[in-house]
Design a protein around this motif. Structure first.
Motif, PDB file in Angstrom:
ATOM      1  N   ALA A  86       0.820  -1.220   0.000  1.00 33.43           N
ATOM      2  CA  ALA A  86       0.000   0.000   0.000  1.00 33.43           C
ATOM      3  C   ALA A  86       0.852   1.267   0.000  1.00 33.43           C
ATOM      4  N   MET A  87       1.970   1.228  -0.712  1.00 38.72           N
ATOM      5  CA  MET A  87       2.840   2.397  -0.824  1.00 38.72           C
ATOM      6  C   MET A  87       2.469   3.192  -2.062  1.00 38.72           C
ATOM      7  N   THR A  88       2.652   4.496  -1.981  1.00 39.23           N
ATOM      8  CA  THR A  88       2.390   5.373  -3.119  1.00 39.23           C
ATOM      9  C   THR A  88       3.717   5.911  -3.629  1.00 39.23           C
ATOM     10  N   ARG A  89       3.899   5.821  -4.942  1.00 36.64           N
ATOM     11  CA  ARG A  89       5.084   6.384  -5.600  1.00 36.64           C
ATOM     12  C   ARG A  89       4.610   7.309  -6.706  1.00 36.64           C
ATOM     13  N   VAL A  90       5.344   8.389  -6.901  1.00 33.35           N
ATOM     14  CA  VAL A  90       4.968   9.392  -7.891  1.00 33.35           C
ATOM     15  C   VAL A  90       6.186   9.726  -8.745  1.00 33.35           C
ATOM     16  N   TRP A  91       5.980   9.750 -10.052  1.00 37.10           N
ATOM     17  CA  TRP A  91       7.000  10.178 -10.999  1.00 37.10           C
ATOM     18  C   TRP A  91       6.462  11.390 -11.739  1.00 37.10           C
ATOM     19  N   SER A  92       7.284  12.419 -11.894  1.00 33.11           N
ATOM     20  CA  SER A  92       6.825  13.612 -12.608  1.00 33.11           C
ATOM     21  C   SER A  92       7.873  14.081 -13.604  1.00 33.11           C
ATOM     22  N   VAL A  93       7.348  14.612 -14.695  1.00 29.77           N
ATOM     23  CA  VAL A  93       8.180  15.114 -15.788  1.00 29.77           C
ATOM     24  C   VAL A  93       7.645  16.486 -16.181  1.00 29.77           C
ATOM     25  N   GLU A  94       8.538  17.425 -16.398  1.00 24.31           N
ATOM     26  CA  GLU A  94       8.165  18.740 -16.911  1.00 24.31           C
ATOM     27  C   GLU A  94       8.643  18.835 -18.354  1.00 24.31           C
ATOM     28  N   ALA A  95       7.711  18.824 -19.286  1.00 27.67           N
ATOM     29  CA  ALA A  95       8.047  18.999 -20.698  1.00 27.67           C
ATOM     30  C   ALA A  95       7.888  20.484 -21.012  1.00 27.67           C
ATOM     31  N   VAL A  96       8.976  21.229 -20.895  1.00 35.59           N
ATOM     32  CA  VAL A  96       8.920  22.680 -21.022  1.00 35.59           C
ATOM     33  C   VAL A  96       9.461  23.149 -22.371  1.00 35.59           C
ATOM     34  N   SER A  97      10.602  22.631 -22.768  1.00 33.88           N
ATOM     35  CA  SER A  97      11.215  23.077 -24.021  1.00 33.88           C
ATOM     36  C   SER A  97      10.445  22.516 -25.216  1.00 33.88           C
ATOM     37  N   ASP A  98      10.648  23.119 -26.365  1.00 33.00           N
ATOM     38  CA  ASP A  98       9.995  22.626 -27.583  1.00 33.00           C
ATOM     39  C   ASP A  98      10.407  21.183 -27.882  1.00 33.00           C
ATOM     40  N   ASP A  99      11.681  20.863 -27.661  1.00 37.47           N
ATOM     41  CA  ASP A  99      12.153  19.492 -27.884  1.00 37.47           C
ATOM     42  C   ASP A  99      11.455  18.511 -26.949  1.00 37.47           C
ATOM     43  N   ASP A 100      11.315  18.902 -25.678  1.00 33.84           N
ATOM     44  CA  ASP A 100      10.610  18.043 -24.719  1.00 33.84           C
ATOM     45  C   ASP A 100       9.161  17.821 -25.148  1.00 33.84           C
ATOM     46  N   LYS A 101       8.501  18.886 -25.539  1.00 36.34           N
ATOM     47  CA  LYS A 101       7.098  18.782 -25.956  1.00 36.34           C
ATOM     48  C   LYS A 101       6.956  17.910 -27.199  1.00 36.34           C
ATOM     49  N   GLU A 102       7.871  18.058 -28.142  1.00 35.00           N
ATOM     50  CA  GLU A 102       7.838  17.227 -29.361  1.00 35.00           C
ATOM     51  C   GLU A 102       8.020  15.751 -29.022  1.00 35.00           C
ATOM     52  N   ARG A 103       8.807  15.468 -28.011  1.00 35.55           N
ATOM     53  CA  ARG A 103       9.040  14.086 -27.614  1.00 35.55           C
ATOM     54  C   ARG A 103       7.846  13.507 -26.865  1.00 35.55           C
ATOM     55  N   TRP A 104       7.283  14.273 -25.925  1.00 38.19           N
ATOM     56  CA  TRP A 104       6.226  13.755 -25.052  1.00 38.19           C
ATOM     57  C   TRP A 104       4.834  13.799 -25.666  1.00 38.19           C
TER      58      TRP A 104
END
Length: 100
Positions: free
Chosen positions: A13-31
């Motif tokens: 009953a453990m909670t794990r969280v992963w977060s990603v910030e797609a800020v740059s144009d390259d990041d957005k194109e990838r995600w």
């Protein structure tokens, strides 16, 4: 665009969280293709069947999109999104949207 994957439940009953910030144009194109490949509308019907004892539940956010899925439904594009977030995101333990 912020992408957050929360995994809760399981035997411990453990909670794990992963977060990603797609800020740059390259990041957005990838995600964006990864996010857009997911069947967000279909996930709304999955949300009613998420109670499965001792199994993981995934809560996923990508920008304004939201989905809650049982572990068995994290396949195909959902699995791609979850695995990419786990591999490239920062990890924490806690609740989705909780401030750190």
């Amino acid at each position: 665009m912020k992408i957050i994957v929360q995994r809760s439940g399981g035997l411990a009953a453990m909670t794990r969280v992963w977060s990603v910030e797609a800020v740059s144009d390259d990041d957005k194109e990838r995600w964006m293709p990864i996010v857009e490949a997911c069947p967000w509308d279909e996930a709304k019907s999955q949300a009613r069947t998420v109670t499965e004892p001792d199994r993981f539940i995934y809560s996923i956010r990508a920008g304004q999109r939201r989905a809650t899925l049982p572990e068995r439904a994290v396949t195909g594009p959902w699995q791609d999104l979850v695995e990419c977030a786990k591999a490239e995101g920062s990890e924490s333990r806690g609740r989705l949207g909780a401030r750190r």
